[in-house]
Design a protein around this motif. Structure first.
Motif, PDB file in Angstrom:
ATOM      1  N   ALA A  30      -2.237  -4.068 -50.125  1.00 12.82           N
ATOM      2  CA  ALA A  30      -3.396  -3.404 -49.983  1.00 12.82           C
ATOM      3  C   ALA A  30      -3.221  -1.880 -49.998  1.00 12.82           C
ATOM      4  CB  ALA A  30      -4.180  -4.009 -48.701  1.00 12.82           C
ATOM      5  N   ALA A  31      -2.468  -1.349 -49.286  1.00 15.69           N
ATOM      6  CA  ALA A  31      -2.057   0.191 -49.154  1.00 15.69           C
ATOM      7  C   ALA A  31      -1.639   0.938 -50.471  1.00 15.69           C
ATOM      8  CB  ALA A  31      -0.978   0.365 -48.034  1.00 15.69           C
ATOM      9  N   GLN A  32      -0.900   0.014 -51.275  1.00 13.90           N
ATOM     10  CA  GLN A  32      -0.720   0.312 -52.625  1.00 13.90           C
ATOM     11  C   GLN A  32      -2.037   0.498 -53.434  1.00 13.90           C
ATOM     12  OE1 GLN A  32       2.359  -2.396 -53.315  1.00 13.90           O
ATOM     13  NE2 GLN A  32       4.069  -0.850 -53.025  1.00 13.90           N
ATOM     14  N   GLU A  33      -2.859  -0.535 -53.507  1.00 13.79           N
ATOM     15  CA  GLU A  33      -3.894  -0.467 -53.986  1.00 13.79           C
ATOM     16  C   GLU A  33      -4.811   0.753 -53.636  1.00 13.79           C
ATOM     17  OE1 GLU A  33      -5.852  -4.564 -53.708  1.00 13.79           O
ATOM     18  OE2 GLU A  33      -4.142  -5.310 -54.749  1.00 13.79           O
ATOM     19  N   HIS A  34      -4.851   1.153 -52.679  1.00  6.73           N
ATOM     20  CA  HIS A  34      -5.591   2.304 -52.011  1.00  6.73           C
ATOM     21  C   HIS A  34      -4.962   3.694 -52.618  1.00  6.73           C
ATOM     22  CE1 HIS A  34      -8.922   0.066 -49.884  1.00  6.73           C
ATOM     23  NE2 HIS A  34      -7.916  -0.566 -49.244  1.00  6.73           N
ATOM     24  N   GLY A  35      -3.865   3.695 -53.290  1.00  6.33           N
ATOM     25  CA  GLY A  35      -3.164   4.760 -53.493  1.00  6.33           C
ATOM     26  C   GLY A  35      -2.011   5.228 -52.841  1.00  6.33           C
ATOM     27  N   ALA A  36      -1.771   4.487 -51.729  1.00  6.81           N
ATOM     28  CA  ALA A  36      -0.781   5.149 -51.032  1.00  6.81           C
ATOM     29  C   ALA A  36       0.659   4.754 -51.501  1.00  6.81           C
ATOM     30  CB  ALA A  36      -0.662   4.400 -49.417  1.00  6.81           C
ATOM     31  N   GLN A  37       1.629   5.601 -51.509  1.00  3.65           N
ATOM     32  CA  GLN A  37       3.053   5.387 -51.908  1.00  3.65           C
ATOM     33  C   GLN A  37       3.834   4.650 -50.866  1.00  3.65           C
ATOM     34  OE1 GLN A  37       5.208   8.831 -53.596  1.00  3.65           O
ATOM     35  NE2 GLN A  37       7.350   7.877 -53.244  1.00  3.65           N
ATOM     36  N   VAL A  38       4.254   3.281 -50.792  1.00  4.99           N
ATOM     37  CA  VAL A  38       4.644   2.798 -49.707  1.00  4.99           C
ATOM     38  C   VAL A  38       6.209   2.369 -49.839  1.00  4.99           C
ATOM     39  CG1 VAL A  38       4.326   0.653 -48.331  1.00  4.99           C
ATOM     40  CG2 VAL A  38       2.424   1.601 -49.296  1.00  4.99           C
ATOM     41  N   THR A  39       6.954   2.477 -48.955  1.00  2.68           N
ATOM     42  CA  THR A  39       8.478   2.158 -49.045  1.00  2.68           C
ATOM     43  C   THR A  39       8.612   0.921 -48.084  1.00  2.68           C
ATOM     44  OG1 THR A  39       9.043   4.576 -49.187  1.00  2.68           O
ATOM     45  CG2 THR A  39      10.869   2.968 -48.744  1.00  2.68           C
ATOM     46  N   HIS A  40       8.935   0.123 -48.402  1.00  2.00           N
ATOM     47  CA  HIS A  40       8.905  -1.340 -47.826  1.00  2.00           C
ATOM     48  C   HIS A  40      10.457  -1.529 -47.421  1.00  2.00           C
ATOM     49  CE1 HIS A  40       7.486  -5.497 -47.417  1.00  2.00           C
ATOM     50  NE2 HIS A  40       8.000  -5.299 -46.286  1.00  2.00           N
ATOM     51  N   ILE A  41      10.770  -1.566 -46.113  1.00  3.12           N
ATOM     52  CA  ILE A  41      12.185  -1.709 -45.830  1.00  3.12           C
ATOM     53  C   ILE A  41      12.410  -3.129 -44.967  1.00  3.12           C
ATOM     54  CG2 ILE A  41      12.936   0.386 -46.132  1.00  3.12           C
ATOM     55  CD1 ILE A  41      12.897   0.798 -43.176  1.00  3.12           C
ATOM     56  N   ASP A  42      13.621  -3.665 -45.213  1.00  2.00           N
ATOM     57  CA  ASP A  42      13.976  -4.816 -44.070  1.00  2.00           C
ATOM     58  C   ASP A  42      14.954  -4.332 -43.192  1.00  2.00           C
ATOM     59  OD1 ASP A  42      14.865  -7.178 -43.222  1.00  2.00           O
ATOM     60  OD2 ASP A  42      15.171  -8.022 -45.009  1.00  2.00           O
ATOM     61  N   LEU A  43      14.695  -4.260 -41.952  1.00  7.14           N
ATOM     62  CA  LEU A  43      15.476  -3.826 -40.958  1.00  7.14           C
ATOM     63  C   LEU A  43      16.796  -4.818 -40.826  1.00  7.14           C
ATOM     64  CD1 LEU A  43      13.037  -3.296 -37.810  1.00  7.14           C
ATOM     65  CD2 LEU A  43      13.926  -1.589 -39.768  1.00  7.14           C
ATOM     66  N   ARG A  44      16.863  -5.894 -41.454  1.00  2.00           N
ATOM     67  CA  ARG A  44      18.093  -6.717 -41.576  1.00  2.00           C
ATOM     68  C   ARG A  44      19.258  -5.817 -42.536  1.00  2.00           C
ATOM     69  NH1 ARG A  44      18.991 -12.066 -41.806  1.00  2.00           N
ATOM     70  NH2 ARG A  44      16.783 -12.372 -41.855  1.00  2.00           N
TER      71      ARG A  44
END
Length: 202
Positions: A30-44
């Motif tokens: 949803a954030a990406q659809e709103h134009g944000a640049q999102v870095t999605h990380i896995d704490l693992r």
């Protein structure tokens, strides 16, 4: 041209079938659809020992914590989904925040969090949707100097909230998350006026 809003997203759970990971995935989209640049990380991928002052004194801040601090410093906002464990935040998330609040490479401890826009979410089997964990996490983030979005997302009875494709069963929940991410991007833009919120839907 102004840069887009940069948001770092992560979950306080690393369980493969985590409801909070499912929630985070949908919020990131949803954030990406709103134009944000999102870095999605896995704490693992950033394992850390339990915080120990003696360990820090002898060995310094672990490299994974240093890397996480760099990521935090280079993003304008945070999007966090965390399970509620015994009425509070997960040990994984608390330990990660504790290590990331330690000074490293000449940068003072709370610099990665100070003035950072933060959106908090939780998904839980309980009828409260992980709200108690969100309340604790809100206090932790505020103490570290972050600016937490007034509203949050708490998904109750999470075992019934997602369909077999991991989409929301209830369209109203999808709308809630969509508005939440839009509001987070708006807060980022207010705190970091050099970013571009022109793509955020109102």
């Amino acid at each position: 041209m102004k840069p887009t809003n940069k948001i770092l997203a992560f979950s306080g759970s690393t369980r493969k079938a985590s409801f909070n990971v499912k929630l985070l995935n949908l919020a990131v989209a949803a954030a990406q659809e709103h134009g944000a640049q999102v870095t999605h990380i896995d704490l693992r991928e950033f394992p850390l020992p339990i915080y120990d002052g003696d360990l820090e004194a002898t060995s310094g801040v672990p490299e994974n914590a240093v890397q996480l601090r760099e990521l935090l410093l280079t993003h304008d906002g945070l999007l966090i989904a965390s399970p509620e464990y015994n009425g509070s935040v997960s040990a994984l998330l608390k330990n990660t925040l504790d290590w990331c609040s330690r000074p490293a490479n000449g940068v003072e401890g709370l610099a990665p969090f100070r003035g950072k826009a933060v959106g908090l979410m939780a998904a839980s089997l309980s009828p409260f949707g992980g709200l108690r964990g969100i309340i604790d996490l809100r206090g932790i983030m505020a103490k570290m100097g972050a600016v937490v979005l007034a509203e949050d997302v708490a998904i109750a009875s999470a075992q019934n909230a997602f369909d077999p494709t991991d989409a929301f069963v209830d369209s109203n929940t999808a709308k809630l998350v969509d508005q939440f991410t839009s509001n987070l991007i708006g807060l980022v833009a207010k705190l970091h006026p050099n970013t571009d919120a022109s793509k955020v839907e109102r």
